[in-house]
Design a protein around this motif. Structure first.
Motif, short mmCIF file in Angstrom:
data_model
loop_
_atom_site.label_atom_id
_atom_site.label_comp_id
_atom_site.label_asym_id
_atom_site.label_seq_id
_atom_site.Cartn_x
_atom_site.Cartn_y
_atom_site.Cartn_z
N THR A 29 0.84 -1.19 0.00
CA THR A 29 0.00 0.00 0.00
C THR A 29 0.88 1.25 0.00
OG1 THR A 29 -0.16 -0.19 2.40
CG2 THR A 29 -1.97 -1.11 1.11
N PHE A 30 0.27 2.37 -0.32
CA PHE A 30 1.04 3.61 -0.41
C PHE A 30 0.15 4.81 -0.14
CE2 PHE A 30 -0.89 2.95 -4.47
CZ PHE A 30 -1.00 4.17 -5.12
N HIS A 152 4.72 7.58 0.54
CA HIS A 152 4.93 6.61 1.61
C HIS A 152 4.58 5.23 1.08
CE1 HIS A 152 4.91 9.81 4.82
NE2 HIS A 152 4.29 10.44 3.83
N VAL A 153 5.46 4.27 1.31
CA VAL A 153 5.22 2.90 0.85
C VAL A 153 5.39 1.95 2.03
CG1 VAL A 153 5.85 1.12 -0.82
CG2 VAL A 153 6.16 3.53 -1.41
N THR A 249 6.42 2.18 7.38
CA THR A 249 6.49 2.83 6.07
C THR A 249 7.86 3.42 5.82
OG1 THR A 249 5.73 4.97 6.95
CG2 THR A 249 4.04 3.47 6.11
N ARG A 272 6.60 3.32 -5.78
CA ARG A 272 6.12 2.04 -5.27
C ARG A 272 6.77 0.88 -6.04
NH1 ARG A 272 0.10 -0.70 -4.60
NH2 ARG A 272 -0.13 -0.12 -6.79
N THR A 275 10.35 0.53 -4.88
CA THR A 275 10.38 -0.04 -3.53
C THR A 275 10.06 -1.53 -3.57
OG1 THR A 275 9.68 2.10 -2.62
CG2 THR A 275 9.43 0.17 -1.21
N ASN A 341 2.57 -4.93 -9.44
CA ASN A 341 1.49 -4.13 -8.89
C ASN A 341 0.35 -3.89 -9.88
OD1 ASN A 341 3.15 -3.87 -6.65
ND2 ASN A 341 3.91 -1.84 -7.24
#
Length: 390
Positions: A29-30, A152-153, A249, A272, A275, A341
């Motif tokens: 999620t992010f 934020h990941v 995160t 994302r 990451t 993803n």
């Protein structure tokens, strides 16, 4: 700018780092943060009237808030599972801020720096902490009056986050070039595509993070910043890749605020994807390149100067890449994560649109070149912030 805003990503459920369900991997999620300037649509100057804009908002609640200066507002997304959810929020937040600003006779713009107006003259938001920062850092206070985009990941834990951050360091110059959207500052062309990067990196705790071999080494580095007085507390660790102290995160905060919602989404998907690839590398024991700090800082500086239309150094190989080739290398690096993803086609399509239209910085300069009026640039930013990448 502060770590306090990461709490917005914990309002519904924990952020996840990507888990396996049956035969498939659930993507991490992010969340996305965006900062904007409040401007007078008549004079085009930034104004310390953000509280009025926020008072006029009707929807999105705590996802819209103030920032370090009273000339800035911020939008914090909820935890997002997919691109569609993120884009809906990004568009809705910009739309609500535009409406609320208009109700006060104001406007909001997505630009990394203030095109017109003096950042030194705007008021600081209320609170003892902001007052302490102003007193402690003097004229460096102005470095806070810039607007960025932070992604934020989800990651499994803080030890993993340190290892993932090491893998992401190489790609910081590429992300700077792609997101460059701040060529003008306080009434002049700075000669840079991302002046925000240069201004922000004057702060002693900002810029690319050091290569950190463990969480313990991370904590030693944070203590050194604190002991020297370079930070007042842990929330002032402003590295371009930083760990959250209270959520699982990793925050990637190297970019200018995106010119449009679509470009913010592109940035989030690429981050994302990178990451996700880094998480897999860490899992399989692939070592991160220990790029020297000076080489990385130099590459970030060049990327900030040239942007997508110039030269972007690859800090690992030393190659001086044309900006569009650098963007292709960035996409290729993120592709394993993008494919996992389900974002590969969308990210490729969005990148093609940006390359065709030019970066945010290039578009600002193109508007200025027509008549030599910075007021036209601000007008362009107002429309672009509202209407997106057309």
């Amino acid at each position: 700018m502060e770590n306090r805003s990461t709490a917005a990503h914990d309002t519904r459920r924990p952020v996840s780092a990507g888990t396996r369900t049956g035969n498939r991997t659930v993507p991490p999620t992010f969340g996305v943060e965006e900062e904007f300037f409040v401007v007078d649509p008549g004079t085009r100057l930034i104004l310390s009237r953000a509280p009025e804009v926020l008072a006029n908002t009707r929807v999105l609640g705590d996802h819209l808030c103030g920032e370090f200066s009273r000339a800035q507002v911020e939008a914090n997304s909820p935890v997002c599972d997919d691109a569609g959810e993120a884009l809906r929020f990004l568009r809705a937040a910009r739309g609500e801020l535009d409406r609320a600003a208009g109700a006060a006779g104001l406007a909001v713009v997505a630009s990394g720096t203030a095109v017109l107006g003096d950042p030194a003259s705007v008021g600081t938001s209320e609170g003892r902490r902001y007052a302490d920062i102003t007193a402690h850092f003097g004229a460096l206070r102005e470095s806070h009056v810039v607007c960025g985009c932070h992604v934020h990941v989800g990651v499994p834990d803080r030890e993993t986050a340190v290892a993932v951050g090491n893998h992401l360091r190489r790609w910081l110059p590429f992300l700077v070039a792609l997101s460059a959207n701040s060529p003008f500052h306080a009434g002049r062309d700075t000669g840079y595509s991302s002046w925000r990067t240069v201004a922000w990196n004057r702060l002693p705790s900002a810029g690319p993070p050091p290569f950190l071999r463990s969480l313990a080494e991370h904590e030693q580095a944070v203590r050194a910043l604190s002991d020297s007085g370079a930070i007042l507390d842990r929330r002032m660790v402003y590295w371009d890749v930083r760990l959250s102290d209270h959520l699982p995160t990793l925050e990637i905060r190297v970019s200018d605020v995106a010119a449009t919602a679509e470009e913010a989404l592109l940035l989030a998907l690429l981050v994302r994807g990178l990451t996700g690839r880094a998480l897999a590398d860490v899992l399989y024991g692939v070592p991160a390149p220990a790029i020297p700090d000076q080489a990385l800082r130099a590459a970030v500086w060049r990327a900030a100067r040239d942007g997508l239309e110039g030269v972007v150094p690859d800090p690992l190989t030393g190659e001086a890449l044309p900006g569009h080739a650098a963007a292709e290398r960035l996409l290729h690096a993120a592709m394993p994560g993008l494919l996992a993803n389900g974002d590969a086609d969308l990210a490729s399509s969005l990148l093609d649109r940006v390359r065709a239209a030019g970066s945010g910085a290039a578009r600002q300069r193109a508007v200025y070149a027509r008549r030599g009026r910075l007021a036209d640039v601000v007008d362009h930013l107002v429309v672009q912030t509202r209407e997106g990448l057309v």
